[in-house]
Scaffold this motif. Structure first.
Motif, mmCIF file in Angstrom:
data_model
loop_
_atom_site.group_PDB
_atom_site.id
_atom_site.type_symbol
_atom_site.label_atom_id
_atom_site.label_comp_id
_atom_site.label_asym_id
_atom_site.label_seq_id
_atom_site.Cartn_x
_atom_site.Cartn_y
_atom_site.Cartn_z
ATOM 1 N N ALA A 60 0.837 -0.876 0.474
ATOM 2 C CA ALA A 60 0.110 -0.017 -0.110
ATOM 3 C C ALA A 60 0.594 1.213 0.007
ATOM 4 C CB ALA A 60 -0.895 -0.073 0.640
ATOM 5 N N GLY A 61 0.369 2.442 -0.897
ATOM 6 C CA GLY A 61 1.214 4.068 -0.733
ATOM 7 C C GLY A 61 0.487 4.599 -1.142
ATOM 8 N N TYR A 62 0.791 6.207 -0.826
ATOM 9 C CA TYR A 62 0.358 6.777 -1.781
ATOM 10 C C TYR A 62 0.683 7.154 -2.788
ATOM 11 C CZ TYR A 62 -2.311 8.071 2.339
ATOM 12 O OH TYR A 62 -3.143 8.204 4.049
ATOM 13 N N VAL A 63 -0.051 7.100 -3.981
ATOM 14 C CA VAL A 63 0.734 7.527 -5.029
ATOM 15 C C VAL A 63 0.853 8.742 -5.360
ATOM 16 C CG1 VAL A 63 1.276 6.746 -7.964
ATOM 17 C CG2 VAL A 63 1.111 5.182 -5.459
ATOM 18 N N GLY A 64 1.055 9.872 -5.946
ATOM 19 C CA GLY A 64 -0.003 11.043 -6.348
ATOM 20 C C GLY A 64 -0.167 10.928 -7.744
ATOM 21 N N ILE A 65 0.538 10.575 -8.261
ATOM 22 C CA ILE A 65 0.537 10.781 -9.658
ATOM 23 C C ILE A 65 0.763 9.655 -10.086
ATOM 24 C CG2 ILE A 65 1.424 11.662 -12.242
ATOM 25 C CD1 ILE A 65 3.655 13.836 -10.652
ATOM 26 N N ILE A 66 -0.804 9.330 -10.512
ATOM 27 C CA ILE A 66 -0.573 7.801 -11.274
ATOM 28 C C ILE A 66 -0.135 7.640 -12.632
ATOM 29 C CG2 ILE A 66 -2.740 6.079 -11.186
ATOM 30 C CD1 ILE A 66 -4.008 7.901 -9.196
ATOM 31 N N THR A 67 0.380 6.288 -12.760
ATOM 32 C CA THR A 67 0.872 6.884 -14.325
ATOM 33 C C THR A 67 0.985 4.942 -14.344
ATOM 34 O OG1 THR A 67 3.173 7.214 -14.020
ATOM 35 C CG2 THR A 67 1.475 8.722 -15.280
ATOM 36 N N ALA A 68 1.299 4.291 -15.262
ATOM 37 C CA ALA A 68 1.828 2.844 -15.442
ATOM 38 C C ALA A 68 3.266 3.074 -14.742
ATOM 39 C CB ALA A 68 2.083 2.223 -16.368
ATOM 40 N N ARG A 69 3.776 3.538 -14.951
ATOM 41 C CA ARG A 69 5.235 4.064 -13.967
ATOM 42 C C ARG A 69 5.171 3.500 -12.539
ATOM 43 N NH1 ARG A 69 10.694 2.085 -13.348
ATOM 44 N NH2 ARG A 69 12.274 3.398 -12.463
ATOM 45 N N THR A 70 4.786 5.064 -12.550
ATOM 46 C CA THR A 70 4.764 5.306 -10.886
ATOM 47 C C THR A 70 4.618 3.802 -9.560
ATOM 48 O OG1 THR A 70 2.461 6.712 -11.296
ATOM 49 C CG2 THR A 70 4.685 7.498 -11.093
ATOM 50 N N MET A 71 3.354 3.785 -10.408
ATOM 51 C CA MET A 71 1.843 2.357 -9.875
ATOM 52 C C MET A 71 2.526 1.528 -10.475
ATOM 53 S SD MET A 71 -1.138 4.244 -8.583
ATOM 54 C CE MET A 71 -1.878 2.489 -9.042
ATOM 55 N N SER A 72 3.455 0.928 -10.821
ATOM 56 C CA SER A 72 4.575 -0.351 -11.114
ATOM 57 C C SER A 72 5.489 -0.518 -10.082
ATOM 58 C CB SER A 72 4.914 -0.469 -12.171
ATOM 59 O OG SER A 72 5.556 0.208 -12.767
ATOM 60 N N VAL A 73 6.356 0.269 -9.515
ATOM 61 C CA VAL A 73 7.680 0.323 -8.945
ATOM 62 C C VAL A 73 7.493 0.207 -7.757
ATOM 63 C CG1 VAL A 73 8.702 1.458 -10.457
ATOM 64 C CG2 VAL A 73 7.603 2.923 -8.650
ATOM 65 N N THR A 74 8.466 -0.451 -6.458
ATOM 66 C CA THR A 74 8.552 -0.516 -5.147
ATOM 67 C C THR A 74 8.271 0.760 -4.411
ATOM 68 O OG1 THR A 74 10.896 -1.537 -5.092
ATOM 69 C CG2 THR A 74 9.492 -2.653 -5.131
ATOM 70 N N THR A 75 9.068 1.602 -4.278
ATOM 71 C CA THR A 75 9.179 2.507 -4.249
ATOM 72 C C THR A 75 8.043 3.424 -3.748
ATOM 73 O OG1 THR A 75 9.708 3.561 -5.940
ATOM 74 C CG2 THR A 75 11.878 2.451 -4.458
ATOM 75 N N SER A 76 6.832 2.845 -4.908
ATOM 76 C CA SER A 76 5.713 3.810 -4.663
ATOM 77 C C SER A 76 5.241 3.320 -3.326
ATOM 78 C CB SER A 76 4.985 3.978 -5.358
ATOM 79 O OG SER A 76 5.408 4.355 -6.661
ATOM 80 N N TYR A 77 5.908 2.647 -2.731
ATOM 81 C CA TYR A 77 4.478 1.404 -1.698
ATOM 82 C C TYR A 77 5.584 1.600 -0.086
ATOM 83 C CZ TYR A 77 1.852 0.487 -5.473
ATOM 84 O OH TYR A 77 1.466 0.236 -7.240
ATOM 85 N N ASP A 78 4.769 2.388 0.546
ATOM 86 C CA ASP A 78 5.228 2.817 1.983
ATOM 87 C C ASP A 78 5.315 0.939 3.039
ATOM 88 O OD1 ASP A 78 4.053 5.745 1.699
ATOM 89 O OD2 ASP A 78 5.934 4.423 1.126
ATOM 90 N N HIS A 79 3.796 0.506 2.470
ATOM 91 C CA HIS A 79 3.223 -0.576 3.455
ATOM 92 C C HIS A 79 3.247 -2.104 2.812
ATOM 93 C CE1 HIS A 79 2.460 2.993 6.462
ATOM 94 N NE2 HIS A 79 1.838 3.186 5.057
ATOM 95 N N TRP A 80 4.454 -3.179 3.755
ATOM 96 C CA TRP A 80 3.927 -3.958 2.847
ATOM 97 C C TRP A 80 3.248 -5.407 3.813
ATOM 98 C CZ3 TRP A 80 5.923 -5.330 -2.544
ATOM 99 C CH2 TRP A 80 6.332 -3.939 -2.784
ATOM 100 N N GLY A 81 3.159 -6.486 2.902
ATOM 101 C CA GLY A 81 2.412 -7.431 4.035
ATOM 102 C C GLY A 81 3.552 -8.858 4.017
ATOM 103 N N GLN A 82 3.069 -9.681 4.364
ATOM 104 C CA GLN A 82 4.281 -10.273 4.660
ATOM 105 C C GLN A 82 4.397 -12.002 3.777
ATOM 106 O OE1 GLN A 82 1.222 -11.483 5.233
ATOM 107 N NE2 GLN A 82 0.223 -13.495 5.286
ATOM 108 N N GLY A 83 3.498 -11.307 2.950
ATOM 109 C CA GLY A 83 3.772 -12.309 1.428
ATOM 110 C C GLY A 83 3.276 -13.759 1.669
#
Length: 126
Positions: free
Chosen positions: A96-119
């Motif tokens: 989960a993460g806050y993504v300000g500018i929604i593009t395929a690029r910004t939405m698909s990189v791990t650095t856009s996400y601050d919170h992760w589940g355990q898998g």
């Protein structure tokens, strides 16, 4: 926000699974939600994502087979996986993460996400 992924398991090639990711917190609807996966010996890779307003993006490798959806009333995001292949075998993570500018690029990189589940592990047998 805390994330809890579930739904993984062992399935034969051609089968299907549905992953779920339950989130805590009251601002779930504001988050972009993504699914990533990591196979043994490989880097974590993007699978699918859905923005707060419902915009979806998919990796080319899963397009047409996987569907991401969200239920804001249940604070849950889903990944429906159909026509599974052995190469889909991996640990699947929701994020989960806050993504300000929604593009395929910004939405698909791990650095856009601050919170992760355990898998959750998905194993597809041939």
């Amino acid at each position: 926000v805390q994330l809890q992924a579930s739904g993984g398991g062992l399935v034969e090639a051609g089968g299907c699974l549905r992953l779920s990711c339950a989130a805590s917190g009251r601002t779930f609807s504001n988050y972009a939600m993504g699914w990533f996966r990591q196979a043994p010996g490989k880097e974590r890779e993007f699978v699918a994502t859905i923005s707060w307003r419902g915009t979806r993006y998919y990796a080319d490798s899963v397009k047409g087979r996987f569907t991401i959806s969200r239920d804001n009333a249940k604070n849950t995001v889903y990944l429906q996986m159909n026509s599974l292949k052995p190469e889909d075998t991996a640990v699947y993570y929701c994020a989960a993460g806050y993504v300000g500018i929604i593009t395929a690029r910004t939405m698909s990189v791990t650095t856009s996400y601050d919170h992760w589940g355990q898998g959750t592990l998905v194993t597809v047998s041939s």
